[in-house]
Design an enzyme around this catalytic site. Sequence first.
Site, PDB file in Angstrom:
ATOM      1  N   ARG A 134       0.859  -1.186   0.000  1.00 15.00           N
ATOM      2  CA  ARG A 134       0.000   0.000   0.000  1.00 15.00           C
ATOM      3  C   ARG A 134       0.893   1.233   0.000  1.00 15.00           C
ATOM      4  NH1 ARG A 134      -1.933   1.037   4.301  1.00 15.00           N
ATOM      5  NH2 ARG A 134      -1.254  -0.634   5.662  1.00 15.00           N
TER       6      ARG A 134
ATOM      7  N   TYR B 297      -1.140  -3.954  -7.081  1.00 17.65           N
ATOM      8  CA  TYR B 297      -0.908  -4.635  -5.807  1.00 17.65           C
ATOM      9  C   TYR B 297      -2.191  -4.666  -4.953  1.00 17.65           C
ATOM     10  CZ  TYR B 297       0.066  -5.413  -0.983  1.00 17.65           C
ATOM     11  OH  TYR B 297      -0.030  -5.897   0.297  1.00 17.65           O
TER      12      TYR B 297
ATOM     13  N   LYS C  91      -9.386  -2.248   1.908  1.00 14.03           N
ATOM     14  CA  LYS C  91      -9.110  -1.044   2.706  1.00 14.03           C
ATOM     15  C   LYS C  91      -9.902   0.164   2.192  1.00 14.03           C
ATOM     16  CE  LYS C  91      -5.873  -3.171   5.052  1.00 14.03           C
ATOM     17  NZ  LYS C  91      -6.105  -3.615   6.428  1.00 14.03           N
TER      18      LYS C  91
ATOM     19  N   HIS D 268     -10.652  -1.561  11.858  1.00 17.22           N
ATOM     20  CA  HIS D 268      -9.527  -2.408  11.442  1.00 17.22           C
ATOM     21  C   HIS D 268      -9.312  -3.471  12.534  1.00 17.22           C
ATOM     22  CE1 HIS D 268      -5.050  -2.406   9.934  1.00 17.22           C
ATOM     23  NE2 HIS D 268      -5.753  -3.383   9.413  1.00 17.22           N
TER      24      HIS D 268
ATOM     25  N   SER E   6      -1.006  -2.641  11.279  1.00 15.45           N
ATOM     26  CA  SER E   6      -0.580  -3.642  10.309  1.00 15.45           C
ATOM     27  C   SER E   6       0.709  -4.316  10.813  1.00 15.45           C
ATOM     28  CB  SER E   6      -0.305  -2.975   8.962  1.00 15.45           C
ATOM     29  OG  SER E   6      -1.437  -2.256   8.556  1.00 15.45           O
TER      30      SER E   6
ATOM     31  N   CYS F 219       1.190  -6.615  13.152  1.00 14.52           N
ATOM     32  CA  CYS F 219       1.338  -6.903  14.578  1.00 14.52           C
ATOM     33  C   CYS F 219       0.721  -8.251  14.944  1.00 14.52           C
ATOM     34  CB  CYS F 219       0.706  -5.804  15.426  1.00 14.52           C
ATOM     35  SG  CYS F 219       1.708  -4.328  15.569  1.00 14.52           S
TER      36      CYS F 219
ATOM     37  N   ASP G  75      -9.158  -9.085   9.791  1.00 10.66           N
ATOM     38  CA  ASP G  75      -8.666  -7.745   9.429  1.00 10.66           C
ATOM     39  C   ASP G  75      -9.697  -6.632   9.630  1.00 10.66           C
ATOM     40  OD1 ASP G  75      -6.516  -6.155   8.449  1.00 10.66           O
ATOM     41  OD2 ASP G  75      -7.473  -6.044   6.488  1.00 10.66           O
TER      42      ASP G  75
ATOM     43  N   ARG H 127       2.121 -12.133  -0.087  1.00  9.92           N
ATOM     44  CA  ARG H 127       0.795 -12.402   0.482  1.00  9.92           C
ATOM     45  C   ARG H 127       0.195 -13.702  -0.002  1.00  9.92           C
ATOM     46  NH1 ARG H 127      -1.567  -8.225   3.881  1.00  9.92           N
ATOM     47  NH2 ARG H 127      -0.033  -6.574   3.846  1.00  9.92           N
TER      48      ARG H 127
HETATM   49  C1  OXD Z   1      -2.744  -4.036   6.288  1.00 12.54           C
HETATM   50  C2  OXD Z   1      -3.314  -5.213   5.634  1.00 12.54           C
HETATM   51  O1  OXD Z   1      -1.782  -3.459   5.770  1.00 12.54           O
HETATM   52  O2  OXD Z   1      -4.225  -5.817   6.234  1.00 12.54           O
HETATM   53  O3  OXD Z   1      -3.243  -3.654   7.352  1.00 12.54           O
HETATM   54  O4  OXD Z   1      -2.897  -5.552   4.514  1.00 12.54           O
HETATM   55 MN    MN Z   2      -4.984  -4.718   7.859  1.00 19.47          MN
END
Ligand code: OXD
Ligand code: MN
Length: 592
Positions: A69, A197, A206, A226, A248, A250, A277, A374
């Site tokens: 991102r 991407y 998102k 989130h 993100s 964690c 998520d 991913r």
């Molecule tokens: C993020 C994701 O970056 O879930 O939070 O991809």
């Molecule tokens: Mn996320």
Amino acid sequence: MTTNKKVLEFVNESAKLTTPDNIVWIDGSEKQLNELRAQALATGEIIKLNEELLPGCFLHRTHPNDVARVEGRTFICSRREEDAGPTNNWKDPQEMYKLLKEIAKGKMKGRTMYVIPFSMGAIGSPFAKVGIETTDSIYVVLNMAIMTRVGTKVLEVLGDSNDFVRGFHAKVDIDENNRYICQFPEDNAIWSVNSGYGGNVLLGKKCFALRIASYQGKNEGWMAEHMLILGVQKPDGETKYITAAFPSACGKTNLAMLIPPECYTKKGYKVFTVGDDIAWLRVGKDGRLYAINPEAGFFGVAPGTNEKSNPNALATTKKGTIFTNVALNPKDMTVWWEGLTKQAPDELIEWKGNPWKRDVDGANGVKAAHPNSRFTAPAVNCPCISSEFEAPDGVPVSAIVFGGRRAKTAPLVYQSTDWNNGVFVGSIMASETTAAASGAVGVVRRDPMAMLPFCGYHMGDYFRHWIEMGKKIKVQPKIFNVNWFRTDDEGHFIWPGFGDNMRVLDWILRRCEEVVDADECAIGYIPKVEDIVLDGIEDEVSPEVLKGLLTIDKEMWKKEAEGIEEFYKKFGDKLPVELKEELEKLKANLNK
Ligand code: OXD
Ligand code: MN
């Protein structure tokens, strides 16, 4: 496929601008998806993996300049700059539309434009919302078919309604200097150009489910967060649900799919995943807060996922999965990433498509998989998927958990004193980098409710919305903060984490049921040492070590309060007075 005038208008406008050779509507059938897979295989857009070991799985490589991102190129294009707030990039919508149209003009010539009708949330759920994405990428279509519910059925439930999000995506030239990810909250619209991407182009995720939905939620009285959603089934069969927000990277996916330690499984505890998520939250008729996961799949980070860290995630990726930017093992056409096994295979094809040798490249620190590589995997593959995953009315939330990476400041867990104090705890969320070797503390990045990159409007108004939602919820979830990442003086993590985080969730749920006491300290309620179950990890975490994990350093917290005060200044008049009061209370407690 539809007579909805507004949908047709949107699709026609996309086509008029980009002039594709063909327009293909995605009906959601396996037949059509198979045809698209065959086309993408023929062009090399995707690579077929070993059908026996990884049935229905594919590998895709993005352009090396397009692997994550891009917050710097993400814009909230509200009419008034003030409505985007100090934490978002803003551009005037008319100016931005003009620029985007110049960039995308004629750019689908020679290409096909796909029209993807998709639903966020189970089709027909009162929480669900519809989107239409136009794109020139088969990769996007195939990913959207995993991450959302796509096809004819979506158009049927939409009927003639104008209540859908317009998502425009064009790959253009994958030019990073002209890459834009733009949300137009007042128009229910998203434009994404020059990227291929995931997070930038799977517009349901998102862009819609957080940025646009957070704005819709503010106006319509619900919340888009989130957050992962998990259920803990107790030995008596009752399941309690927890949502948790972490920045993100964690470990949200790991926590959502946690396998409890033996001392819990023996007694009959089980953990079920509802989402990893995003959570959409509404107040139910009974006054409780209910959550759904609007997604249908997991777009998880591959590196670090293995049999030990997250066996459930690994199992989820064994069929029907699209891998992006991982390494390929050409010997057996399987995939590999750092951390999958202790030792890499001798030879691989790295994520950019070049040969890679463990003893040469690996020894020189060259990664085989991109660190942000991913897997896009269907949620139904997950061995611990909740039976309530598709529940149209969602699951009732008992506890909300916030967390970040803090080397020293935050204790393993604490409970806020009430809803507004809990909102304060979420608003001061932060993560910091730690230099593992020296134990030195790095830079603190404040990330309120883990929503900093995802809030579609002014974050001060977002805090206000949280406070107002608290008034509407009759049976408020209790709010907690956790920190799995406390380190010792050598920079080693003290708490074992992963499955052992169950021990903390257990305390959280017992607090919700009001069957366990706690100690009050300056920042809230802290567990008594004897109330965190240590069976099986006594060698690693003695009661003294646990005591350390549960202790806060007041001097450090005084500095923390200064940092919060500074951060809060950003929001000016929009900072709710309730949060100012909470900060004053914290400061007073620290001086007691
Ligand atoms: C993020 C994701 O970056 O879930 O939070 O991809
Ligand atoms: Mn996320």
